[in-house]
Design an enzyme around this catalytic site. Structure first.
Site, mmCIF file in Angstrom:
data_model
loop_
_atom_site.group_PDB
_atom_site.id
_atom_site.type_symbol
_atom_site.label_atom_id
_atom_site.label_comp_id
_atom_site.label_asym_id
_atom_site.label_seq_id
_atom_site.Cartn_x
_atom_site.Cartn_y
_atom_site.Cartn_z
ATOM 1 N N THR A 13 -6.198 60.841 84.806
ATOM 2 C CA THR A 13 -6.027 60.957 83.359
ATOM 3 C C THR A 13 -6.207 62.387 82.864
ATOM 4 O OG1 THR A 13 -6.770 58.674 83.014
ATOM 5 C CG2 THR A 13 -6.921 60.147 81.132
ATOM 6 N N ASP A 62 -1.988 58.507 91.382
ATOM 7 C CA ASP A 62 -2.460 57.644 90.310
ATOM 8 C C ASP A 62 -3.651 56.881 90.859
ATOM 9 O OD1 ASP A 62 -2.790 55.146 88.753
ATOM 10 O OD2 ASP A 62 -1.075 55.913 87.639
ATOM 11 N N SER A 63 -4.764 56.954 90.188
ATOM 12 C CA SER A 63 -6.014 56.422 90.733
ATOM 13 C C SER A 63 -5.888 54.974 91.189
ATOM 14 C CB SER A 63 -7.116 56.549 89.681
ATOM 15 O OG SER A 63 -8.364 56.170 90.190
ATOM 16 N N SER A 64 -5.141 54.172 90.441
ATOM 17 C CA SER A 64 -5.021 52.760 90.813
ATOM 18 C C SER A 64 -4.133 52.557 92.033
ATOM 19 C CB SER A 64 -4.489 51.941 89.630
ATOM 20 O OG SER A 64 -3.222 52.431 89.215
ATOM 21 N N THR A 94 -10.293 58.120 87.285
ATOM 22 C CA THR A 94 -11.613 57.492 87.208
ATOM 23 C C THR A 94 -11.682 56.133 87.889
ATOM 24 O OG1 THR A 94 -11.110 56.514 85.034
ATOM 25 C CG2 THR A 94 -12.162 58.686 85.056
ATOM 26 N N ASP A 95 -10.561 55.403 87.949
ATOM 27 C CA ASP A 95 -10.632 54.015 88.422
ATOM 28 C C ASP A 95 -11.148 53.912 89.848
ATOM 29 O OD1 ASP A 95 -9.802 53.035 86.022
ATOM 30 O OD2 ASP A 95 -7.724 52.689 86.625
ATOM 31 N N THR A 276 -24.107 42.346 97.241
ATOM 32 C CA THR A 276 -24.437 41.524 96.082
ATOM 33 C C THR A 276 -23.466 41.798 94.942
ATOM 34 O OG1 THR A 276 -26.095 41.034 94.378
ATOM 35 C CG2 THR A 276 -26.139 43.245 95.337
ATOM 36 N N GLN A 277 -23.206 40.765 94.165
ATOM 37 C CA GLN A 277 -22.385 40.921 92.968
ATOM 38 C C GLN A 277 -23.153 41.590 91.835
ATOM 39 O OE1 GLN A 277 -20.697 37.114 91.859
ATOM 40 N NE2 GLN A 277 -20.032 36.681 93.941
ATOM 41 N N CYS A 278 -24.457 41.681 91.956
ATOM 42 C CA CYS A 278 -25.277 42.264 90.899
ATOM 43 C C CYS A 278 -25.110 43.780 90.859
ATOM 44 C CB CYS A 278 -26.747 41.926 91.106
ATOM 45 S SG CYS A 278 -27.100 40.155 91.039
#
Length: 343
Positions: A13, A62-64, A94-95, A276-278
């Protein structure tokens, strides 16, 4: 004598401009950068910046659309220029910035110069933006401080790259390191936590070939089917599976078909890593009986590795030719500050 800094513009970006299709890469980014730096800094303050040279990738990322091969390309460019500059800034989208920061930390082990990765949520071409401050501060950090590691600088925070995560999609304070203190904070003053920095080493850079099919990821969710695991592992190219489980590392142990699929994969030589998802906290596999099931079938707990660090470290170890037993042994042994000691 001023430090010499290489700015490697890989995409993102920060270097885009508005178009009818949304933000798109700006071919005149280098000229815009030089103009903005000189227009918005006084004649006295501009001399406080280090000398810099911009290198732009011919094919901006492109980051994505980032691929594991891009980490090797960035690492190779830094390696090729390592002896010619005193520090480096990588401009990146940033992604997937935290993935690249983590990957570079493994590729550039033993580094003795700063590599600051930054970008922006608003392009430099916009009147109101966060790009200029992120870039100017990164130049000051790389040009005046001894920071011998891969860092992300964003919105006043200097973070260890392999501890970082993008936590906000539409705010300027987009990055944090939930399980590790900030390496520095930039406000009225620049405060660097020197005691947290890695020690400078002797560069021992490795540029592994990263096959994008080697590592796969699945979150655990209510009702997950064994078919998910079987589908992910339907190729002999897959060498590692990352689970994103509940809490401190808990799976649905009553789902016997799901557990059997994991066990079968491990017996076939696939490295199974449990994260972990946390956002905060560490995997403590076995704190609950459900997690103990994973211990029984040979799943490796990921300690406090971020998903980004776990994913890129697996790619690095596999790319370096390590076998499954060696990877299981070394995945949570810190190479460059990416996780807490588990021994």
């Amino acid at each position: 004598m001023k430090r010499q800094i290489l700015i490697l513009y890989t995409g993102g970006t920060i270097g885009m401009k508005s178009s009818a299709q949304g933000y798109a890469p700006d071919d005149g980014f280098e000229a815009l950068l030089d103009t903005r730096l000189r227009l918005q800094q006084s004649p006295d303050s501009i001399h406080q910046l280090p000398d810099y040279h911009v290198v732009k990738f011919s094919q901006l990322i492109d980051s994505s659309n980032l691929m594991p091969a891009d980490w090797t390309q960035i690492g190779q460019t830094l390696n090729d220029n390592w002896n010619n500059y005193d520090g480096f800034i990588v401009l990146h989208g940033t992604d997937t910035m935290a993935y690249t920061a983590s990957a570079l930390s493994f590729i550039l082990q033993g580094m003795n110069k700063p590599v600051i990765i930054t970008g922006s949520q608003i392009p430099l071409s916009e009147l109101r933006n966060d790009a200029l401050d992120n870039l100017v501060t990164s130049l000051i950090l790389a040009g005046n401080y001894d920071i011998p590691e891969i860092c992300i600088y964003f919105n006043g925070r200097l973070l260890r790259g392999n501890r970082s995560k993008k936590i906000k999609s539409a705010e300027l304070d987009a990055f944090d390191s939930p399980n590790f203190p900030w390496l520095g904070q930039v406000g009225i003053h620049i405060d660097i936590q020197k005691k947290l920095l890695l020690k400078p080493g002797q560069p021992d850079f490795n540029l592994p070939h990263c096959n994008p099919n080697r590592v796969v990821i699945t979150p655990i969710y209510p009702g997950i089917s064994a078919r998910v695991i079987d589908a992910l592992l339907d190729s002999d190219e897959v060498r590692a599976l990352i689970l994103q489980s509940y809490g401190v590392g808990n799976p649905p142990d009553k789902n016997t078909a799901f557990i059997a699929s994991l066990e079968r994969a491990g017996n076939n030589g696939v490295v199974l890593l449990n994260t972990t998802q946390c956002l905060q906290g560490s995997v403590n596999q076995g704190a609950y009986a459900t997690g103990a099931t994973l211990n029984r079938i040979g799943v490796t707990p990921a300690a406090d590795l971020t998903l980004e660090a776990a994913f890129t470290k697996l790619h690095f170890l596999i790319g370096m030719g390590d076998d499954a037993a060696t990877i299981r042994k070394n995945i949570t042994r810190p190479l460059c500050g990416e996780c807490s000691h588990t021994d």
